[in-house]
Every structure is written in C-alpha cells, then in structure tokens.
Design an enzyme around this catalytic site. Structure first.
Site, mmCIF file in Angstrom:
data_model
loop_
_atom_site.group_PDB
_atom_site.id
_atom_site.type_symbol
_atom_site.label_atom_id
_atom_site.label_comp_id
_atom_site.label_asym_id
_atom_site.label_seq_id
_atom_site.Cartn_x
_atom_site.Cartn_y
_atom_site.Cartn_z
ATOM 1 C CG HIS A 477 47.533 45.535 46.578
ATOM 2 N ND1 HIS A 477 47.131 46.911 45.875
ATOM 3 C CD2 HIS A 477 48.084 44.931 45.631
ATOM 4 C CE1 HIS A 477 47.464 46.736 44.574
ATOM 5 N NE2 HIS A 477 48.120 45.708 44.328
ATOM 6 C CD GLU A 478 50.688 41.996 46.022
ATOM 7 O OE1 GLU A 478 50.128 41.236 45.022
ATOM 8 O OE2 GLU A 478 51.092 43.193 45.942
ATOM 9 C CG HIS A 481 46.548 41.573 42.438
ATOM 10 N ND1 HIS A 481 45.877 42.029 41.223
ATOM 11 C CD2 HIS A 481 47.457 42.229 42.946
ATOM 12 C CE1 HIS A 481 46.562 43.299 40.962
ATOM 13 N NE2 HIS A 481 47.439 43.223 41.919
ATOM 14 C CG HIS A 484 40.906 39.192 39.152
ATOM 15 N ND1 HIS A 484 41.643 40.266 38.482
ATOM 16 C CD2 HIS A 484 39.877 38.950 38.402
ATOM 17 C CE1 HIS A 484 40.806 40.719 37.459
ATOM 18 N NE2 HIS A 484 39.790 39.783 37.171
#
Length: 688
Positions: A477-478, A481, A484
C-alpha cells in the site's frame, strides 16, 4: 541555492540527517520564512500593468519552495525521531509557519494581481498544464477565503494557526499516551497461546528496557495485536485492551477538550467561508463534492453490508457459547472479539494466519515488491551502496530507475519498525519533487525523493522480521503511494504525484494490495525464511478461502469511522452542545459498532487521521472506501489482461501515476478505464 551549513536548508539531494540538531530548526525556518515573505511581497507589489503568468502564478509556485522543503524535513524528522528538544523547536516554529501559509491566499494585494491576470485577455493564451495551475490556484484562493472582507480574512489566518497547534497537541497526546504504558509479565504461564515470535519480541523488548527477566508488552501494534488475537489469558487481554482504549482519554494525555476545540475551530472556519459545515469546505473540489454526497455514499455501503454484518456478529456469539458450553448466547466482551474471531476462523477455514508469517521475511517481501514493480510498471529499485546518511540505523535508501532508459526517476527511504520516538501507523511522504520536462525553469530533469514508514513486526535475535499478511499489504500500500510520487511527470511541482483530490489519492496505494492475494505474484517473494519453499498450496487455498472471513465486520468498521468523521464535521454544533461528546457520537454510530458488553468506545480521542492535522483526513476518511471502489474496479483490467501485463501496467503508469493533478481525477480514471467506476467489483471482492 549554495551549500548551507544548516541541514534543513542545504539544497543537496542527499539530506545530512546525521548532523540535524534541534537548534538548527529555528534559524532554518526563520530564514526560509523571510525568503518566502520577500517573494510574496515582490509578486504582490508589482505594477498591475506589467503582470504576466511568469510574474504571478509561476512566481507564486516557486515562492514557498525553500520553506516547503525545509519545513517538510523538520516535520518528518519530528515524526520519526521525536525528543523533547526537537518537539520544543518544532512547536515554537509551528505557529509562524501556519500563520504564513494561511496568510498567502488572504493577502489582498497578492489576490488582486492573481485575479487581474487571470481575468485579462493575455490569460487566455495560457494553456496545458500552466492553465491547470492557473485554474487550481484561483480555486484554492477562493476556497481559502480570498474574496472575504478584511476582518474575516484576519480571523481565518488566526484560525489556521490555532488549528495547527491544537492538532499537533492531539497527535502528541496519542503518541505520549501510547509510550507511557507498558506491562511486564513475569509468569510465562500467562502467555499461553501467544505465538513464539510474539514471546521472543516481548522478551527482547524487556531486555531493551533494561529488564533482566520477564516479557514486556506495549500499546504499539506489533506488541498489542498478538495478545488480543492469541492470548488464552482473558485478564491479560482485558488489561491491554483497556489500556489501548484509554489512549487519548485520560490525563495527562486526555484529548477530549482538544476534540471540542478542533471541531469548534473548523466549524467557525466553515461559517467564515459561507459554508454550512466543514465537510462542504473540504469536499467542494474532491470527487464526492459535498458532505451530503459523501455521507450518502457511506450510508449506502452500510445498508448493503448491514445484513451480513449482523449475521457475522451473531455467528461469533453462537460460536463462543458453543465452545464454552454457555447456556445462553450473549454479547462478547471487547477484549474477546479478536480472540474468538481467530478461533472461529481456524474452525471454519482450518487457517491460522500465523502459519503464513514464516513466508514473509521483510527483505524477501521488498524484493518481490520491487520485481512486481519492474514487471508491471517498468521500474527498477536498487539499494544505494554505500547508503547516504539516514535518521536511524534501521533506515535504508533506494534509487528507482526506468527499466528501458536507465534514467533515475527518484530515490526513497524505508523505515519499517516501531520506536518510542516514532509516531504510530504507516505512511508515505515526500521530501523533494524533482524537475520534469516542460518546466518553465528550463532546468534539467532531476529525481524525486520520498519515504515510506511503518510500525511492522520487528526482527528478533537470530530471526528476520517476519510479517503478517496484513503487514505485507501495508508495505504494498505505502509503496503504491510512493510510486505515485516517484513516477510523476508533471512539470508543475505542486500538481505532481500525490497532490490530487484526497478521495483519489488512495487509488494508487490500494490497488497494489490486490497483488498480495494472487498466487502468481506471491510466488515472487513468499518463501519460507529457512527452507526457501513457497507457500504450500493447502495453506494458500486456506488463506484465500478465509479472505472474506468477517469481511462485512471489517468493512462496517471502516464505514463506522467514516460516518463518525462526517457526522462530526457536518453537525458539529449538535456534538459540541452535548455534555458527553463521546456518548453522543457513539449513539449515532452504534448500529455500525460491533455488539459487545461493555460497549466498544469510538476512536474519537485517538483518531489521528482526522484530528492530528488542520485538515488531513477530516471529513475525508470515507476516501478509503471511495478509493476501494476505484481500485477494485481498476484491478479488473489487470485480471482480464494479465497480472503482469506491461501494456496495462504502462497505461496505469502513464494515465494515473505520472499525471498527478494534471487533470480532474474523474477524467484520469476514465482515461484508464474508458468509463466511470462501478461499485460491484468492490462488493464482490468483499464477499458482500
């Protein structure tokens, strides 16, 4: 900017963390503030007849760059290496920084020039990404109150400073209350049921704390969770649960008054801006557009999930009654919920989540994650040797390259394990946004710099850090980010990477979690830390079979947090008028709380997501479920076209990850999927 002896001002890409000192904070931020004020003053005093895009919007874009970089380093350092001198230095400068940022859109001379240029004939020639910057900046200023009378602008600026200080104190109380509690267990019999790794970690924790015997438990998640799930000793579970539930609720770390202060300040801000409530202030330019629409989305999900949620609650109560020989089915105590849920999962699915842990040593997880990113997105992550300076010995540094061109796209730090000086949870942040082609500065391409942090299971002597499957999802998940940010190709820095609508920002992170459930991708990294063997097929089948075990309960838990958040910020006056704000919000979300006796308290006084930042996830916690709809729907393309299909991955990179806020979020999503998002994939994945 030339080399500075102050590490917070040094423009070097590799930050000199080893020489950072608390006494550097005030001079660094004071200098950066002075430069930013001078830059704003220059824009705000230029002759109205000489305005240009470069002298207004671009100049404003660059005016606060040094301050943003320096303050970002300070706040990051404080989040991972908190100590009294640093906290004092940070909190001394926090009001000045907050007041400055609040004052920018409320500067009438500055706004006059921005508005004058935006309404001029020359502005019509501004196109592309520069047009996006112009429109977003004008919208930012109007949303912040630029058109208000002077008295209201002055009050808004003061409000921002007050909010910054109150939310910082809330966050400190959560951290301090968490760190203030420990339990030393001397009798090993009380640890019956605990996995060996949890006992080893508790023993190591006691030794680090200077104890020659016993097992030390804290309220940090890797210590707390195994007790709540596996400890046979109900009194032990109750002791840890009661301490955890009291975080932020007892002196000297009681957040009750701060919750009221923060809600009142936000409500006052909304009133000054002419909005009925804070949720409408926050959501005006997000995908949901209004508090009412966000609340309707949350309540729709709740209605669709309610029947399954109640069925799961009843099933757990009946299971415990049958296992204990109780004559009547009754409510479980809150400290029994996770324990009996794990018993039920093992009973129904013959699946023990702890059996997966040996297959997830953190280094292999990271290697597999990087290989996945190479296959899907065409990027290569490599550890830097020798590593630059870091803020703690456990921190590692990596570079990210484009696989085809070999060009360095960015670099990042990882910091995965808990410390008393580090805030809880997991997060991604960025420290530097590099130059990209098309920048009006004409500067050469430079790398981005980011970081990912967590509070995952630490290693113990003689054994690597072995993660739970949920922790593996957190790592993925991290990293989503982080991609991105690092894959951003927007030449305007403030429009790059994660600077997007808050209910869109979780799409790149949450979509990565999907690969944690696929055999094809798990085989890249899920290998036993001693034998190197992959997850056995029966264990994998049990894991997948148990994926939706009590999924409605998990989903409703997220919905309850989202509804609590929205109600507090839509109807603040009613809650502020309540004698007991916790009791009032609990009554309004009771149908979404797991039935228990005594009742489960809400997260009100330890809910960092919505109360540890002037805005943060306030009125925006629904974003996790909003983005879950997006990520489940978007992942159907990979399921159809191939989990490692580079064409699909490159399209996601080009149309979502690289474009930041270059266009509205809904437009970016349609560009990738060819249509608007559909809800069904999310509900199907949840088994609801």
């Amino acid at each position: 900017m030339p080399f500075s002896p102050n590490p917070f001002l040094d423009p070097a890409f590799e930050i000199r963390w080893a020489v950072c000192r608390a006494e550097h904070v005030e001079p660094a931020i004071s200098e950066a503030l002075a430069q930013a004020r001078a830059a704003i003053e220059k824009i705000a005093t230029q002759p109205l007849g000489e305005l240009s895009f470069a002298s207004t919007f671009l100049a404003l874009e660059q005016a606060t760059e040094l301050l943003g970089t320096a303050w970002g380093r300070v706040t990051h350092w404080q989040s991972v290496a908190d100590h009294p001198e640093l906290r004092e230095a940070h909190n001394k400068m926090l009001p000045q920084v907050s007041e400055f940022y609040a004052s920018v859109p409320l500067n009438p001379e500055l706004w006059q020039r921005l508005k004058a240029f935006s309404e001029s004939g020359v502005a019509s020639s501004v196109q592309g990404i520069e047009r996006r910057l112009l429109e977003e900046t004008v919208a930012d200023f109007r949303q912040a109150g630029a058109d208000l009378p002077e008295a209201q602008r002055t009050r808004l600026a003061a409000l921002q400073s007050e909010l910054a200080q109150a939310t910082q104190k809330y966050s400190e109380n959560v951290l301090d209350a968490t760190n203030a509690w420990e339990l030393i267990v001397e009798d090993e019999a009380r640890l019956a049921g605990l996995p060996e790794h949890a006992k080893d970690a508790a023993r190591a924790s006691a030794q680090r704390a200077g104890r020659t015997s016993g097992w030390r438990f804290t309220l940090h998640q890797p210590s707390l969770e195994p007790v709540m799930v596996y400890a046979e000793d109900e009194a032990l579970r109750r002791e840890l649960w009661e301490a955890s539930a009291a975080v932020g609720a007892r002196e000297p770390h009681d957040n009750t008054a701060l919750v009221r202060q923060i809600l009142a300040l936000r409500a006052e801000k909304a009133a000054l801006l002419g909005k009925p409530h804070f949720a409408d202030v926050v959501l005006e330019r997000r995908m949901a557009q209004s508090g009412a629409q966000a609340l309707a989305f949350v309540e729709d999900l709740a209605a669709r999930t309610s029947e399954a949620f109640l069925r799961e609650a009843r099933e757990l109560e009946e299971f415990k009654a049958a296992q204990t020989g109780a004559s009547e089915v009754g409510r479980l105590a809150p400290w029994d919920l996770a324990f009996w849920a794990e018993k039920l999962r093992q009973h129904k699915h013959a699946f023990d989540a702890e059996a997966l842990r040996p297959y997830f040593p953190i280094e292999r997880v990271l290697e597999g994650l990087f290989e996945l990113a190479r296959r899907v997105f065409g990027v290569v992550a490599r550890p830097r040797e020798p590593a630059p300076e870091v803020w703690h010995a456990e921190v590692k540094f990596y570079d990210l390259f484009d696989e085809k061109s070999g060009e360095q796209l960015g670099s990042f730090y990882t910091d995965w394990h808990p410390r008393d000086s580090k805030r809880g949870g997991a997060w991604m942040n960025y420290l530097c946004t590099g130059e990209r082609p098309g920048s009006t500065r004409g500067a050469p391409r430079t790398p981005h710099l980011g970081l990912i942090c967590g509070n995952l299971t630490p290693p113990v002597e003689g054994r690597p850090a072995l993660l739970t499957h949920r922790e593996v999802e957190t790592v993925f998940h991290e990293f989503g980010h982080l991609l991105h940010h690092l894959l951003g190709e927007v030449p305007i820095k403030s429009l790059n990477g994660v600077n997007v609508a808050w209910d869109f920002v979780e799409l790149p992170s949450q979509i990565m979690e999907n690969w944690c459930w696929e055999r094809e991708s798990l085989d890249l990294f899920a290998r036993h830390y001693e034998t190197g063997e992959p997850i056995p097929e029966p264990l994998f089948a049990a894991m997948v079979g148990a994926r939706n075990f009590r999924s409605a309960t998990f989903l409703v838990r997220q919905i309850s947090l989202a509804k609590l958040d929205l109600l507090l910020h839509i109807d603040s006056a009613r809650y502020l008028a309540a004698a007991d704000i916790e009791a009032a919000i609990r009554a309004d979300t009771a149908a979404l709380l797991v039935p228990a006796d005594p009742p489960v308290p809400t997260a009100l006084r330890r809910f960092n997501h919505i109360f540890s930042d002037p805005v943060g996830y306030a009125a925006g916690y629904y974003s996790y479920q909003w983005a879950a709809v997006l990520d489940a729907d978007a992942f159907t393309r990979f399921q159809r076209e191939g989990l490692f299909n580079q064409k699909t991955g490159r399209e996601f990179r080009q149309k979502i990850l690289s474009r930041g806020n270059a266009a509205p979020a809904a437009e970016l999503y349609r560009d990738f999927m060819g249509r608007d998002p559909e809800l069904q994939a999310h509900l199907t994945r949840q088994g609801v």
